[in-house]
Design a protein around this motif. Sequence first.
Motif, PDB file in Angstrom:
ATOM      1  N   ASN A   1     -48.615  -4.400 -81.229  1.00 17.82           N
ATOM      2  CA  ASN A   1     -49.740  -4.733 -82.105  1.00 17.82           C
ATOM      3  C   ASN A   1     -50.995  -3.978 -81.689  1.00 17.82           C
ATOM      4  O   ASN A   1     -51.119  -3.520 -80.550  1.00 17.82           O
ATOM      5  CB  ASN A   1     -50.025  -6.236 -82.048  1.00 17.82           C
ATOM      6  CG  ASN A   1     -48.830  -7.071 -82.460  1.00 17.82           C
ATOM      7  OD1 ASN A   1     -48.157  -6.776 -83.441  1.00 17.82           O
ATOM      8  ND2 ASN A   1     -48.553  -8.132 -81.705  1.00 17.82           N
TER       9      ASN A   1
ATOM     10  N   GLY B   1     -46.378  -3.141 -85.349  1.00 12.37           N
ATOM     11  CA  GLY B   1     -46.666  -4.568 -85.418  1.00 12.37           C
ATOM     12  C   GLY B   1     -47.848  -4.846 -86.334  1.00 12.37           C
ATOM     13  O   GLY B   1     -47.993  -4.225 -87.385  1.00 12.37           O
ATOM     14  N   ASN B   2     -48.725  -5.759 -85.914  1.00 10.10           N
ATOM     15  CA  ASN B   2     -49.887  -6.160 -86.693  1.00 10.10           C
ATOM     16  C   ASN B   2     -51.145  -5.459 -86.188  1.00 10.10           C
ATOM     17  O   ASN B   2     -51.180  -4.941 -85.075  1.00 10.10           O
ATOM     18  CB  ASN B   2     -50.091  -7.668 -86.606  1.00 10.10           C
ATOM     19  CG  ASN B   2     -48.881  -8.451 -87.061  1.00 10.10           C
ATOM     20  OD1 ASN B   2     -48.244  -8.099 -88.053  1.00 10.10           O
ATOM     21  ND2 ASN B   2     -48.545  -9.517 -86.345  1.00 10.10           N
TER      22      ASN B   2
ATOM     23  N   VAL C   1     -49.569   0.645 -91.024  1.00 12.75           N
ATOM     24  CA  VAL C   1     -49.403  -0.620 -90.300  1.00 12.75           C
ATOM     25  C   VAL C   1     -48.189  -1.312 -90.905  1.00 12.75           C
ATOM     26  O   VAL C   1     -48.196  -1.668 -92.089  1.00 12.75           O
ATOM     27  CB  VAL C   1     -50.651  -1.516 -90.404  1.00 12.75           C
ATOM     28  CG1 VAL C   1     -50.409  -2.833 -89.664  1.00 12.75           C
ATOM     29  CG2 VAL C   1     -51.874  -0.807 -89.834  1.00 12.75           C
TER      30      VAL C   1
ATOM     31  N   GLY D   1     -46.909  -4.210 -90.001  1.00 11.42           N
ATOM     32  CA  GLY D   1     -47.061  -5.663 -90.038  1.00 11.42           C
ATOM     33  C   GLY D   1     -48.218  -6.062 -90.927  1.00 11.42           C
ATOM     34  O   GLY D   1     -48.444  -5.477 -91.987  1.00 11.42           O
ATOM     35  N   ASN D   2     -48.991  -7.057 -90.487  1.00 13.94           N
ATOM     36  CA  ASN D   2     -50.121  -7.590 -91.242  1.00 13.94           C
ATOM     37  C   ASN D   2     -51.439  -7.119 -90.654  1.00 13.94           C
ATOM     38  O   ASN D   2     -51.503  -6.675 -89.504  1.00 13.94           O
ATOM     39  CB  ASN D   2     -50.082  -9.125 -91.227  1.00 13.94           C
ATOM     40  CG  ASN D   2     -48.775  -9.685 -91.746  1.00 13.94           C
ATOM     41  OD1 ASN D   2     -48.201  -9.177 -92.704  1.00 13.94           O
ATOM     42  ND2 ASN D   2     -48.290 -10.748 -91.103  1.00 13.94           N
ATOM     43  N   VAL D   3     -52.519  -7.243 -91.456  1.00 19.38           N
ATOM     44  CA  VAL D   3     -53.854  -6.922 -90.960  1.00 19.38           C
ATOM     45  C   VAL D   3     -54.807  -8.068 -91.294  1.00 19.38           C
ATOM     46  O   VAL D   3     -54.578  -8.843 -92.218  1.00 19.38           O
ATOM     47  CB  VAL D   3     -54.413  -5.613 -91.551  1.00 19.38           C
ATOM     48  CG1 VAL D   3     -53.568  -4.425 -91.149  1.00 19.38           C
ATOM     49  CG2 VAL D   3     -54.556  -5.698 -93.062  1.00 19.38           C
ATOM     50  N   ASP D   4     -55.900  -8.112 -90.541  1.00 21.89           N
ATOM     51  CA  ASP D   4     -56.942  -9.095 -90.798  1.00 21.89           C
ATOM     52  C   ASP D   4     -57.943  -8.501 -91.797  1.00 21.89           C
ATOM     53  O   ASP D   4     -57.633  -7.561 -92.513  1.00 21.89           O
ATOM     54  CB  ASP D   4     -57.601  -9.505 -89.481  1.00 21.89           C
ATOM     55  CG  ASP D   4     -58.243 -10.884 -89.541  1.00 21.89           C
ATOM     56  OD1 ASP D   4     -58.407 -11.429 -90.648  1.00 21.89           O
ATOM     57  OD2 ASP D   4     -58.600 -11.416 -88.480  1.00 21.89           O
TER      58      ASP D   4
ATOM     59  N   LEU E   1     -50.026  -0.191 -95.803  1.00 21.98           N
ATOM     60  CA  LEU E   1     -49.860  -1.505 -95.182  1.00 21.98           C
ATOM     61  C   LEU E   1     -48.569  -2.118 -95.710  1.00 21.98           C
ATOM     62  O   LEU E   1     -48.457  -2.417 -96.895  1.00 21.98           O
ATOM     63  CB  LEU E   1     -51.049  -2.405 -95.509  1.00 21.98           C
ATOM     64  CG  LEU E   1     -50.914  -3.867 -95.080  1.00 21.98           C
ATOM     65  CD1 LEU E   1     -50.794  -3.978 -93.567  1.00 21.98           C
ATOM     66  CD2 LEU E   1     -52.083  -4.691 -95.609  1.00 21.98           C
TER      67      LEU E   1
ATOM     68  N   GLY F   1     -47.213  -4.982 -94.594  1.00 22.18           N
ATOM     69  CA  GLY F   1     -47.268  -6.440 -94.563  1.00 22.18           C
ATOM     70  C   GLY F   1     -48.357  -6.958 -95.472  1.00 22.18           C
ATOM     71  O   GLY F   1     -48.626  -6.408 -96.549  1.00 22.18           O
TER      72      GLY F   1
ATOM     73  N   ASN G   1     -55.515 -10.039 -95.103  1.00 21.59           N
ATOM     74  CA  ASN G   1     -56.277 -11.268 -95.276  1.00 21.59           C
ATOM     75  C   ASN G   1     -57.181 -11.162 -96.501  1.00 21.59           C
ATOM     76  O   ASN G   1     -56.926 -11.750 -97.533  1.00 21.59           O
ATOM     77  CB  ASN G   1     -57.080 -11.545 -94.003  1.00 21.59           C
ATOM     78  CG  ASN G   1     -57.710 -12.915 -93.998  1.00 21.59           C
ATOM     79  OD1 ASN G   1     -57.770 -13.594 -95.012  1.00 21.59           O
ATOM     80  ND2 ASN G   1     -58.188 -13.349 -92.846  1.00 21.59           N
TER      81      ASN G   1
END
Length: 266
Positions: free
Chosen positions: A131, A156-157, A173, A175-178, A192, A194, A197
């Motif tokens: 991550n 990862g994230n 990326v 995974g996920n992001v904020d 992206l 994933g 937010n």
Amino acid sequence: MNTVTLTVKKAPELFLECEKVNPDAFVGKTADQIAQLPAFQGKEISTLGDYFTVAGDAGATAAETRIVINGDCTKMKYIGAKMTGGEIIVNSSCDMYTGSWMTGGKLLVKGDVHSFSGLAMKGGEFTVEGNAANYLGAAYRGDWRGMSGGVLRVKGNAGSDAATFMTGGTLIVEGNVDIHLGTHMEGGKIILKGNANRRVGGQLVKGEIYVFGTINVMMPGYKPVGEVDLDVDGTKAKFIDYIGDLGERHPKRKGETVYGHLYMKK
């Protein structure tokens, strides 16, 4: 390619600044000479040999030098910063500024990276198997020049404010992001795979953002203009094409306004 192996023999009490851990600084040096290169812990000047055992001699150029780092690097900053060529493999997680300002070569971190990694990256390939924290591939604090080239991939994230002021290159990326992905973006490509937010592409002027998952809250300045079939990082799929950020001033080319694009996978 000559391989230099660094093995951590002592963890720093605070955080060790390892700006000299890159192929450019190692060029033409023997293991003993590499061990004498400086490293900083606060105001204390140490050497790489104080914290690493060094084995192997460097190549005649950065491109001919590979660095393999074994042991715990979670409190070590600036690994691979400003590298122009060669290769670094870190078998651990790293602290802040990993791979920042790099212009060439290959950097692989087989763990996580802390904030400001890949900062203002201009070229090369940087892969993180774990991550990434905040400000990945972003601009330095107070600057307006973020990532402008190269490929930065996180398996990862990632945290918040990734690719702030991005002008070129590719950020992936998996995974996920904020929040605040691609804020102030003026070029380049973000993929992206994933979920995000919210506040994706705020104040985006140019560039492309591809989102395979969901966005918690879509920015209001984006307008859907149709659907397109695309091949993105090896995946063929149909995407909804949004233009934006419509709240920003956009340049014109041949009399037509140039917008950024946000593609959402159906």
